[in-house]
Design an enzyme around this catalytic site. Structure first.
Site, short mmCIF file in Angstrom:
data_model
loop_
_atom_site.label_atom_id
_atom_site.label_comp_id
_atom_site.label_asym_id
_atom_site.label_seq_id
_atom_site.Cartn_x
_atom_site.Cartn_y
_atom_site.Cartn_z
N GLU A 289 61.73 24.47 64.81
CA GLU A 289 62.99 25.17 65.12
C GLU A 289 64.25 24.44 64.66
OE1 GLU A 289 62.82 26.06 69.31
OE2 GLU A 289 61.07 27.34 69.08
N ASP A 348 58.89 27.61 62.93
CA ASP A 348 60.14 28.18 63.46
C ASP A 348 59.93 29.61 63.96
OD1 ASP A 348 62.87 28.32 64.13
OD2 ASP A 348 63.49 27.39 62.25
N GLU A 418 52.46 31.32 67.07
CA GLU A 418 52.73 31.50 68.51
C GLU A 418 52.92 32.99 68.83
OE1 GLU A 418 55.95 28.97 69.80
OE2 GLU A 418 55.28 27.32 68.54
C1 XIL Z 1 56.90 26.90 75.59
C2 XIL Z 1 55.78 26.82 76.61
O1 XIL Z 1 54.97 27.96 76.48
C3 XIL Z 1 56.34 26.72 78.00
O2 XIL Z 1 55.30 26.47 78.93
C4 XIL Z 1 57.38 25.60 78.08
O3 XIL Z 1 57.97 25.61 79.35
C5 XIL Z 1 58.43 25.77 77.02
O4 XIL Z 1 57.81 25.84 75.76
N1 XIL Z 1 58.41 27.74 70.81
C6 XIL Z 1 57.55 26.68 70.80
C7 XIL Z 1 56.69 26.41 71.98
O5 XIL Z 1 57.40 26.02 69.76
O6 XIL Z 1 56.43 25.05 72.13
C8 XIL Z 1 57.29 26.99 73.23
O7 XIL Z 1 56.37 26.82 74.29
C9 XIL Z 1 57.66 28.44 73.03
C10 XIL Z 1 58.69 28.57 71.94
#
Ligand code: XIL
Length: 511
Positions: A289, A348, A418
């Protein structure tokens, strides 16, 4: 002997009278003997009236004895009223020292009905497990409680029988992944994980703030991440490393101090982590990010460094603030040096936005080009691009196609890292209790999943992995948006069937 029998009888009688008396109950709910009666009240019949002053902290209860040792899904509702004084209303399961909450209403007003609902999956383990309305305040408030229309539905073993594993549906296309966290390490979550997925990403446990929370003593906390890596590898799953450098979930000590100190900390952290996991993790999200949102087309025409998230554009960009945009390349160089066997990813979100996608593309192209010019050979520094894929109901799948086309020109692998599609209207994160989705939303969500997977299949020459961010709606970080393939009871949603057969699903739900 007679005396003995008499004593036993008295003890047994005492137990019967002091114990629960489910004889007098409403839909299975009853109070402690001597503290409750069943009355008509405020136009409602079959109301349990409890004299709170007399009761223990369990005001009314519902026995779960017959479910001891079985995993059950509980769906609960009741109208509850406190007479005399406002205060908390909270329903729990009494489960051997833990009291998971089913429904909680803080400081509920007095003399009005409160409709309470809740859902929970639990395995009752107690000798005498129950669901109960709790109180700890009776000595001070002498509250009288009324409970009307109490209702409990219990599903035993509500989980689907084995579904076709997603990993075999896509075995010729790409890896299929999900996250791993403490909850997913055992039980039904773990079964689902192992059944459907062949690669996992630790949701939090490899992030800098969890591995290296404190500089004092310099100790890294490996235990949780190590346990995950060992168990996943032993069960035939690959592990994706996430994440080395990020503006979030990063301890202050790494970035405090001078620019030189921050650079040294960044390199040391990367080196320590990559060496620790060497041979176990094939690819790592090195930088997460780094690009900012709300870029204009004009922004992306110039130097990509002007598009990097900074303290000007965002509330938090500590690495940028201390080191400047060069922290990105620095991180990749340190990672290559620490372990040349690892594939290094830039990761990202929001890359369905064409401007952000272009900025990311420009950055990777520039870093890779200069690296090859300097080192010679053909090996690129950034060899993978992770598109997070936290989408919502407004996703335009054709934008994702444009980005895939653009990223294809980089000549590196692409992973969807993700994926979840949130249907929250408010964007709030929520918690496991707010897991209601309309049928229409479930269909619309499933259509988006189907369209995405159709697209991913088309691009499977460059897409190497598609990972979801959560198994089920209740455990998701965005649970209020019900973004996952499985519902709170781990039942497959329409989205699951949509992914299992995108063409068939889109045909069935043709617009
Ligand atoms: C999130 C987790 O799912 C949560 O449990 C934590 O509180 C915050 O992070 N982008 C990412 C992930 O790269 O690491 C994030 O994960 C979600 C957004």
């Amino acid at each position: 002997m007679k005396k003995f029998v008499l004593i036993v009888t008295i003890i047994m009688l005492a137990f019967t009278t002091c114990g629960n008396d489910p004889e007098e109950n409403v839909n299975g709910f009853y109070g402690n003997p001597g503290t409750y009666e069943i009355v008509s009240y405020d136009g409602k019949s079959n109301v349990i009236k409890v004299n709170g002053a007399k009761t223990e902290w369990e005001v009314v209860k519902y026995s779960l004895l017959e479910y001891k040792g079985k995993e059950i899904a509980i769906i609960f509702s009741a109208d509850v009223r406190r007479e005399g004084a406002a205060g908390d209303l909270s329903w729990h399961v009494n489960n051997e020292g833990t009291y998971p909450t089913i429904s909680y209403l803080p400081n509920a007003g007095a003399d009005v009905w409160h409709h309470m609902t809740g859902k929970l999956i639990v395995t009752p383990a107690n000798d005498n497990p129950s669901i109960f309305l709790s109180t700890w305040e009776n000595n001070t408030k002498n509250t009288v409680y009324y409970i009307a229309n109490p209702s409990i539905t219990i599903e035993v073993d509500s989980i689907n029988p084995a579904l076709t594993p997603l990993q075999s549906v896509y075995k010729d296309n790409f890896l299929i992944g999900n996250i791993i966290n403490e909850t997913y390490m055992t039980g039904r979550h773990f079964e689902r994980l192992k059944h459907h997925y062949n690669v996992v990403t630790p949701e939090n446990d490899m992030k800098p703030s969890l591995l290296a929370p404190s500089k004092k003593g310099g100790a890294y906390q490996w235990a949780a991440a190590d346990a995950m890596v060992e168990k996943m590898l032993a069960n035939g799953m690959q592990v994706q490393g996430h994440v080395l450098v990020w503006h979030f979930q990063t301890p202050g000590w790494m970035i405090d101090g001078t620019k030189e100190e921050a650079e040294a900390n960044l390199k040391n952290h990367i080196n320590t982590v990559l060496k620790h996991f060497k041979g176990k993790i094939n690819s790592w999200d090195v930088v997460n990010e780094a690009m900012r949102d709300n870029l204009s087309p004009a922004d992306t025409e110039g130097n990509w460094r002007n598009c990097v998230r900074s303290n000007q554009s965002d509330w938090e960009a500590p690495w940028f603030d201390k080191i400047g945009p060069e922290y990105i390349e620095l991180a990749f160089l340190a990672a290559r040096e620490a372990d040349p066997d690892v594939t290094l990813y830039y990761n990202d979100y929001g890359l369905d936005n064409p401007n952000k996608a272009k900025a990311v593309r420009n950055m990777i192209a520039d870093i890779n080009e200069r690296y090859i010019n300097e080192k010679g050979g053909t090996r690129k520094l950034i060899e993978g691009i992770g598109m997070q894929g936290h989408y919502n109901r407004w996703l335009n799948v054709e934008n994702v196609r444009c980005t895939l086309e653009l990223f294809k020109t980089l000549g590196i692998e692409i992973a969807i890292t993700e994926l979840d599609i949130s249907f929250s209207n408010t964007g709030v994160q929520g918690n496991r209790n707010d897991t209601v989705m309309s049928e229409n939303d479930e269909i619309e969500q499933a259509k988006l999943y189907a369209k995405l997977f159709k697209l991913f299949r088309e691009y499977s020459d460059v897409i190497v992995r598609v990972s979801m961010w959560g198994i089920d709606d209740a455990s998701s970080w965005l649970s209020a948006g019900n973004p996952c393939l499985f519902d709170w009871r781990l039942n497959a949603k329409k989205a699951f069937y949509a992914i299992s057969d995108p063409d068939g699903f889109l045909e069935e739900y043709k617009e």
